[in-house]
Design a protein around this motif. Structure first.
Motif, PDB file in Angstrom:
ATOM      1  N   GLN A 114     -35.340  24.892   5.768  1.00 41.39           N
ATOM      2  CA  GLN A 114     -34.523  24.391   7.002  1.00 41.39           C
ATOM      3  C   GLN A 114     -33.283  25.127   7.012  1.00 41.39           C
ATOM      4  N   VAL A 115     -32.581  24.926   5.651  1.00 45.13           N
ATOM      5  CA  VAL A 115     -31.241  25.639   6.006  1.00 45.13           C
ATOM      6  C   VAL A 115     -31.356  27.083   6.099  1.00 45.13           C
ATOM      7  N   PHE A 116     -32.274  27.799   5.630  1.00 46.62           N
ATOM      8  CA  PHE A 116     -32.723  29.382   5.769  1.00 46.62           C
ATOM      9  C   PHE A 116     -32.964  29.350   7.132  1.00 46.62           C
ATOM     10  N   LEU A 117     -33.780  28.524   8.063  1.00 42.85           N
ATOM     11  CA  LEU A 117     -34.093  28.964   9.395  1.00 42.85           C
ATOM     12  C   LEU A 117     -32.620  28.698  10.228  1.00 42.85           C
ATOM     13  N   VAL A 118     -31.975  27.615  10.067  1.00 46.70           N
ATOM     14  CA  VAL A 118     -30.647  27.480  10.526  1.00 46.70           C
ATOM     15  C   VAL A 118     -29.605  28.665  10.453  1.00 46.70           C
ATOM     16  N   PHE A 119     -29.817  29.239   9.249  1.00 52.46           N
ATOM     17  CA  PHE A 119     -28.877  30.385   8.871  1.00 52.46           C
ATOM     18  C   PHE A 119     -29.364  31.603   9.662  1.00 52.46           C
ATOM     19  N   MET A 120     -30.745  31.772   9.593  1.00 52.37           N
ATOM     20  CA  MET A 120     -31.150  32.884  10.482  1.00 52.37           C
ATOM     21  C   MET A 120     -30.971  32.749  12.069  1.00 52.37           C
ATOM     22  N   LEU A 121     -31.151  31.535  12.665  1.00 51.55           N
ATOM     23  CA  LEU A 121     -30.828  31.469  13.975  1.00 51.55           C
ATOM     24  C   LEU A 121     -29.237  31.687  14.370  1.00 51.55           C
ATOM     25  N   GLY A 122     -28.593  31.088  13.305  1.00 48.73           N
ATOM     26  CA  GLY A 122     -26.992  31.587  13.733  1.00 48.73           C
ATOM     27  C   GLY A 122     -26.746  32.839  13.598  1.00 48.73           C
ATOM     28  N   GLY A 123     -27.238  33.557  12.542  1.00 45.34           N
ATOM     29  CA  GLY A 123     -27.230  34.916  12.400  1.00 45.34           C
ATOM     30  C   GLY A 123     -27.610  35.887  13.488  1.00 45.34           C
ATOM     31  N   MET A 124     -28.620  35.400  14.059  1.00 44.44           N
ATOM     32  CA  MET A 124     -29.189  36.085  15.364  1.00 44.44           C
ATOM     33  C   MET A 124     -28.353  35.574  16.691  1.00 44.44           C
ATOM     34  N   ALA A 125     -27.768  34.398  16.641  1.00 45.00           N
ATOM     35  CA  ALA A 125     -26.718  34.385  17.902  1.00 45.00           C
ATOM     36  C   ALA A 125     -25.519  35.270  17.549  1.00 45.00           C
ATOM     37  N   ALA A 126     -25.267  35.256  16.245  1.00 42.18           N
ATOM     38  CA  ALA A 126     -23.864  35.899  16.006  1.00 42.18           C
ATOM     39  C   ALA A 126     -24.051  37.464  16.270  1.00 42.18           C
ATOM     40  N   GLY A 127     -25.119  38.071  15.873  1.00 46.24           N
ATOM     41  CA  GLY A 127     -25.601  39.401  16.364  1.00 46.24           C
ATOM     42  C   GLY A 127     -25.530  39.551  17.744  1.00 46.24           C
ATOM     43  N   GLY A 128     -26.011  38.540  18.389  1.00 45.99           N
ATOM     44  CA  GLY A 128     -25.955  38.735  20.089  1.00 45.99           C
ATOM     45  C   GLY A 128     -24.599  38.899  20.569  1.00 45.99           C
ATOM     46  N   LEU A 129     -23.800  38.410  19.902  1.00 45.74           N
ATOM     47  CA  LEU A 129     -22.351  38.298  20.153  1.00 45.74           C
ATOM     48  C   LEU A 129     -21.761  39.746  20.419  1.00 45.74           C
ATOM     49  N   MET A 130     -22.005  40.844  19.547  1.00 45.37           N
ATOM     50  CA  MET A 130     -21.416  41.889  19.458  1.00 45.37           C
ATOM     51  C   MET A 130     -22.141  42.751  20.475  1.00 45.37           C
ATOM     52  N   VAL A 131     -23.466  42.522  20.452  1.00 44.43           N
ATOM     53  CA  VAL A 131     -24.367  43.560  21.281  1.00 44.43           C
ATOM     54  C   VAL A 131     -24.462  42.961  23.039  1.00 44.43           C
ATOM     55  N   LEU A 132     -24.308  41.694  23.055  1.00 41.75           N
ATOM     56  CA  LEU A 132     -24.316  41.425  24.599  1.00 41.75           C
ATOM     57  C   LEU A 132     -23.283  40.825  25.200  1.00 41.75           C
ATOM     58  N   SER A 133     -21.913  41.050  24.461  1.00 42.74           N
ATOM     59  CA  SER A 133     -20.949  40.155  25.225  1.00 42.74           C
ATOM     60  C   SER A 133     -20.379  40.866  26.228  1.00 42.74           C
ATOM     61  N   SER A 134     -20.591  42.248  26.612  1.00 42.68           N
ATOM     62  CA  SER A 134     -20.106  42.832  27.863  1.00 42.68           C
ATOM     63  C   SER A 134     -20.747  42.586  28.997  1.00 42.68           C
ATOM     64  N   VAL A 135     -21.898  41.702  28.844  1.00 43.08           N
ATOM     65  CA  VAL A 135     -22.340  40.838  30.111  1.00 43.08           C
ATOM     66  C   VAL A 135     -22.507  39.654  29.841  1.00 43.08           C
TER      67      VAL A 135
END
Length: 189
Positions: A114-135
């Motif tokens: 469960q902790v791993f899953l939450v960590f992975m989803l948080g990581g994906m969201a954080a990765g989206g921050l830099m890639v997607l913030s322009s729009v």
């Protein structure tokens, strides 16, 4: 150049940035999805894991094709809004796919998983921050469906540890939102 033309030019450049950064996110998506399936294999129904992995793979492939078409087309400033919309639709589908992991792949009897899953989803969201913030819309349609389902689940699961995990997860989400807002503002000012 009048204000309207300037706005269109800025929007076209921000859309171009989305498409330029997307291929790296596709690699991260496939690697992270494969890692998630590998780690959760002992804790989650195999049919669910394989189905979810195929869903993520198909969405990523469609998004890859979209990026290739954008690159082959070399859109004009006037076409930027249309390409922006296509990108947002694909990104929203990816966010929904990742968000379903927080609901369907949440392992009922393994706190470590469960902790791993939450960590992975948080990581994906954080990765989206830099890639997607322009729009901003592209970031939001990925970020919200990726993180909200698992955060809600953490708060309503009833377990004190999971509820405690929900609090920093929610705080992390707020920090990501504020950071995305600042990044977007710095790109458009």
């Amino acid at each position: 150049m009048d204000a309207h033309e300037r706005t269109q030019q800025v929007e076209a450049e921000l859309v171009k940035l989305l498409y330029e950064q997307a291929p790296v996110s596709f690699v991260a998506t496939i690697l992270n999805a494969g890692l998630m399936v590998f780690v959760l294999w002992q804790s989650v129904d195999h049919a669910l894991l394989v189905t979810w992995l195929l869903l993520v793979g198909v969405i990523t492939l469609c998004r890859f094709i979209l990026v290739r078409r954008y690159q082959d087309t070399v859109p004009t400033v006037n076409q930027a809004r249309q390409w922006r919309t296509f990108f947002i639709i694909g990104t929203g589908a990816a966010g929904i796919a990742w968000g379903t992991a927080g609901v369907l792949l949440f392992p009922p009897n393994s706190l470590a998983s469960q902790v791993f899953l939450v960590f992975m989803l948080g990581g994906m969201a954080a990765g989206g921050l830099m890639v997607l913030s322009s729009v901003r819309a592209a970031f939001l349609v990925f970020f919200l469906p990726t993180l909200l389902p698992v955060i809600i689940r953490l708060f309503f699961e009833g377990d004190v540890i999971l509820t405690a995990m929900g609090m920093p997860s929610l705080a992390f989400a707020v920090v990501l939102l504020m950071t995305a807002r600042r990044i977007h503002a710095s790109m458009t000012d």
